[in-house]
Design an enzyme around this catalytic site. Structure first.
Site, short mmCIF file in Angstrom:
data_model
loop_
_atom_site.label_atom_id
_atom_site.label_comp_id
_atom_site.label_asym_id
_atom_site.label_seq_id
_atom_site.Cartn_x
_atom_site.Cartn_y
_atom_site.Cartn_z
N ASP A 4 57.63 59.50 53.53
CA ASP A 4 56.24 59.58 53.96
C ASP A 4 55.77 58.27 54.58
O ASP A 4 56.12 57.18 54.12
CB ASP A 4 55.37 59.94 52.75
CG ASP A 4 53.95 60.29 53.13
OD1 ASP A 4 53.76 61.20 53.95
OD2 ASP A 4 53.02 59.64 52.61
N GLU A 21 58.98 60.21 58.34
CA GLU A 21 57.77 60.78 58.94
C GLU A 21 57.25 59.79 59.98
O GLU A 21 56.64 58.77 59.64
CB GLU A 21 56.69 61.05 57.90
CG GLU A 21 55.47 61.72 58.52
CD GLU A 21 54.19 61.55 57.72
OE1 GLU A 21 53.22 62.30 57.99
OE2 GLU A 21 54.12 60.67 56.85
N ASP A 43 50.42 69.16 57.37
CA ASP A 43 49.45 68.27 58.00
C ASP A 43 48.86 68.85 59.29
O ASP A 43 48.06 68.17 59.94
CB ASP A 43 50.11 66.93 58.33
CG ASP A 43 50.37 66.09 57.10
OD1 ASP A 43 49.54 66.12 56.17
OD2 ASP A 43 51.41 65.40 57.05
#
Length: 584
Positions: free
Chosen positions: A324, A353, A420
């Site tokens: 992340d 990410e 997201d």
């Protein structure tokens, strides 16, 4: 020829070893500027007179530049090469010194040595993978006894709030493993499962404890074992950019202030630590008080987090990590992360990410790939929003591919949506034809398809948190035709090796008609894919890539046969229709 547009560097995406005996090189030239491009290559220590010639192939156009590439063979791992470019009967030479008309003035590029320790090795299994993203709190409630207080009824039509809980857990993931296997999934990526007060778990309080509303350590082990028994690998989500407000080091700093031994684990502007009205310390994003940013360059922080990664890789037997906010953590940390994780599991897949150009992280020393949001943005614009034409679509895809080495392109997480983003079908305005075309493109393009839970049954939802509705399990809430579409295409992907491992080339682009097609090639086998994203039925006449006159090709969606005549195939596509061709 615009000499200033010519570009090559003997590193990264422009020069990367495919193995110990082959080096792929790419060169950029102004669009339409070169009629032919090639190079001479040899061992760095041999005389130039012994160099061998090689012609390069134009493999992509990103709208501004043409990209040419080729694979240089080497027996010694030491490579020297100089390019030549031709236009209008004139030849230029391009080496380390300059672009000139005389070869001796150009110099040469050097790839000094293909070192074993520098090779970009992506796990072999990744090239055949199909990943399914699971948001555990919303996927399936397998154990109501561990539900949080205030758990809401499971309803896929409900509109979640940021603090809603529906009771999804790891027991639910275990129970649904046959569903994933039947769909054709080979790997699952779970958003964080560690102790956290939120439903999304991206604010970790304890990196060593499974959130009790999801299960316990034994539940994790059972889930991984069950997945492996079904031929499915498991990827965890690591949040190392920041912690949660309950993280022990952060709590200690809150309590002891400047006297805390953990004060330098965070970047604190002043003491005492204040969370309101604005935090006086650095956080994830802007002023998110319950997500204090971790200083991963500090040796103690680095070692703590690396041991977390080692623990779960070893203890749970997982197959990889999704990282992340990876672009906000220092490179040295990720290099150490790769080394430590791979020492335990040499075939672990490491995915960052990164929502933008991820080139700096994809050199083989940090990540294998990233969440391919550049891919998603292009697909959304072309299929869902129809804000770009086929020519622009092709250019954006080409630009993204040319940023990365082949190894990374082959392992990209090609997503239509995630936890997201707005659901893809919602972006399509509910238009199933657009969704079906996008899915076909996703499942036949270069890289790893990543399916966000529920997309395969037609779930909809706006931006976060609406994109995180509970999974639709009741058949009356599912689009079974869309599910069958996914399963059929995934079966075809398993059958046809070029769709998993083949190189990609543009086949047809007709921007005024909405027609786009590409070829996937592996060895002597070629698969052709064409889509009609326009509004009218079109008659197409396409050059047959490797198919000889008189032979037949098979269109796999309709199971029809077409004869190759004059090196061409002729067929018709209605709006929203696609075709997949193979040698009959």
């Amino acid at each position: 020829m615009l000499l200033e547009a010519i570009e090559h560097r003997p590193e990264g995406a422009m020069a990367h070893p495919l193995d110990v005996s082959s080096l792929k090189v790419r060169i950029r030239v102004k669009k339409g500027d070169a009629e032919a491009v090639g190079l001479f290559h040899g061992d760095r220590y041999q005389p130039e007179e012994q160099d061998q010639p090689m012609t390069l192939e134009k493999v992509a156009c990103d709208g501004r530049f043409d990209w040419w590439e080729g694979v240089i063979p080497t027996e010694t791992r030491r490579v020297r090469y100089v390019f030549w470019l031709e236009k209008g009967g004139k030849r230029w030479w391009y080496g380390e010194k300059a672009v000139v008309e005389k070869r001796s003035d150009a110099g040469a590029f050097q790839f000094a040595y293909i070192c074993d320790g520098d090779r970009f090795d992506v796990p072999e299994w990744a090239q055949d993978a199909v990943v399914y993203q699971i948001f555990p709190e919303r996927f399936a409630n397998g154990d109501p006894d561990n539900d949080p207080e205030g758990t809401l009824p499971w309803n896929p039509a409900s509109r979640p709030k940021p603090d809603s809980f529906y009771g999804g857990d790891l027991a639910g993931v275990i129970q649904k493993m046959p569903y994933l296997r039947d769909l054709g999934i080979t790997a699952i990526y779970l958003t964080p499962i560690f102790l956290s007060p939120s439903n999304h778990k991206y604010n970790t309080d304890d990196y060593y404890q499974v959130d009790p509303h999801f299960g316990e350590l034994e539940t994790v082990k059972e889930m991984v074992h069950t997945a492996h028994a079904h031929g499915i690998r498991v990827i965890f989500d690591a949040v190392f950019n920041h912690s949660g407000a309950g993280f022990f080091a952060y709590r200690d700093v809150l309590e002891k202030g400047e006297d805390s031994p953990y004060r330098d684990w965070f970047r604190i502007d002043s003491f005492p630590v204040a969370t309101k009205p604005e935090p006086n310390y650095e956080t994830f994003a802007n002023g998110v008080a319950d997500m204090p940013k971790l200083m991963t360059h500090r040796p103690a922080v680095r070692e703590y987090l690396l041991k977390v990664a080692e623990y779960w890789t070893r203890e749970a037997g997982i197959d990889g990590w999704r990282l992340d906010v990876a672009n906000e953590v220092d490179f040295a940390f990720w290099r150490a992360f790769r080394q430590r994780v791979r020492a335990i599991h040499p075939e672990a897949l490491i995915v960052g990410e990164v929502w933008h150009d991820a080139g700096p992280w994809l050199r083989g020393d940090q990540f294998d790939s990233v969440m391919n949001y550049l891919f998603r943005e292009a697909v959304c614009a072309f299929f869902a929003e129809r804000s770009i034409d086929a020519k622009t679509f092709d250019a954006r895809l080409a630009a993204a591919r040319m940023r990365y080495p082949d190894q990374a392109n082959a392992a990209m997480f090609n997503l239509l949506g995630s936890h997201d983003t707005e659901r893809f079908l919602t972006l399509c305005g509910g238009d199933r034809r657009r969704m079906r075309m996008a899915v076909l493109f996703q499942l036949t393009y270069w890289g790893i398809p990543m399916i966000y839970y529920g997309d395969e049954v037609g779930m909809e939802g706006g931006p976060d948190p609406d994109c995180r509705r509970p999974m639709a399990w009741d058949p009356v809430d599912q689009d079974r035709d869309l599910w069958e579409w996914h399963r059929m295409l995934l079966s075809l992907r398993r059958e046809l090796a070029p769709l998993r491992r083949g190189q990609i080339r543009t086949w047809v682009v007709e921007p005024d008609k909405g027609i786009y097609g590409f070829l996937r090639r592996q060895g002597m086998e070629t698969v052709g894919v064409v889509l009609n994203n326009g509004i009218r039925r079109r008659r197409l006449i396409l050059e047959a890539p490797d198919w000889e006159d008189g032979t037949h090709v098979r269109e796999r969606l309709s199971d029809s046969r077409i004869q190759v005549k004059k090196r061409r195939i002729r067929f018709t596509l209605s709006p929203g229709e696609s075709a997949i061709f193979t040698q009959d």
